[in-house]
Design an enzyme around this catalytic site. Structure first.
Site, PDB file in Angstrom:
ATOM      1  N   GLY A  48      28.941  41.779  47.357  1.00  0.00           N
ATOM      2  CA  GLY A  48      28.505  43.178  47.427  1.00  0.00           C
ATOM      3  C   GLY A  48      28.714  43.917  46.123  1.00  0.00           C
ATOM      4  CB  CYS A  49      31.614  44.101  43.837  1.00  0.00           C
ATOM      5  SG  CYS A  49      32.782  44.746  45.061  1.00  0.00           S
ATOM      6  CB  THR A  50      27.881  40.573  42.190  1.00  0.00           C
ATOM      7  OG1 THR A  50      29.189  40.056  41.921  1.00  0.00           O
ATOM      8  CG2 THR A  50      26.889  40.004  41.187  1.00  0.00           C
ATOM      9  CB  ALA A  53      27.740  45.636  39.083  1.00  0.00           C
TER      10      ALA A  53
END
Length: 154
Positions: A48-50, A53
């Site tokens: 999710g963070c990738t 970003a």
């Protein structure tokens, strides 16, 4: 969840944190006269963070056209942020908040990680919008639409 939120319309909590880019430290005050998209996320290199970003990076020119600076914050180290930026082609600063002091000031800390929250701060340092139920795939477009709305009404 994560603690009390700073009120919309109030000055955004000030901060200075180490980063993987530039001179090593970034402060909110460095971006007076610019809009700031301050987003908190749990961890580098997670799915999710990738995605989140990558979407911010994909839309970076659109943010720049709106006089907006993107800043990402997590508990990860500066070295982890540098590796993440290199691996994913991220060109905006990621800030290291290992003890969660800034995440806590924004009501975005749970246990040992930042929650997925985003705040839009105006050029005078006033908090203008918050996103607490972030869906990484569409989030950047939501933030851009909010920026457009805020800028049209100021």
């Amino acid at each position: 969840m994560g603690g009390p939120q700073p009120p919309i319309g109030s000055p955004a909590p000030e901060f200075t944190l180490p980063t993987n880019s530039g001179d090593g430290d970034v402060s909110l005050a460095d971006f007076r006269n610019q809009w700031v998209v301050l987003y908190f996320y749990p961890r580098d290199f997670t799915s999710g963070c990738t995605i989140e970003a990558q979407r911010f990076q994909r839309d970076l020119a659109a943010y720049q056209a709106r006089n907006a600076q993107i800043l990402g914050v997590s508990a990860d180290s500066v070295d982890s942020h540098a590796e993440f930026c290199d691996a994913e082609g991220i060109e905006f600063p990621l800030l290291s908040d290992p003890n969660g002091q800034v995440s806590k000031a924004y009501g975005s800390w749970l246990g040992a990680a930042s929650l997925r929250h985003t705040y839009v701060i105006d050029p005078d340092g006033i908090l203008r919008a918050q996103f607490l139920g972030v869906r990484p795939v569409i989030h950047s477009k939501e933030v851009l639409a909010t920026l457009d709305n805020l800028q049209a009404n100021t």
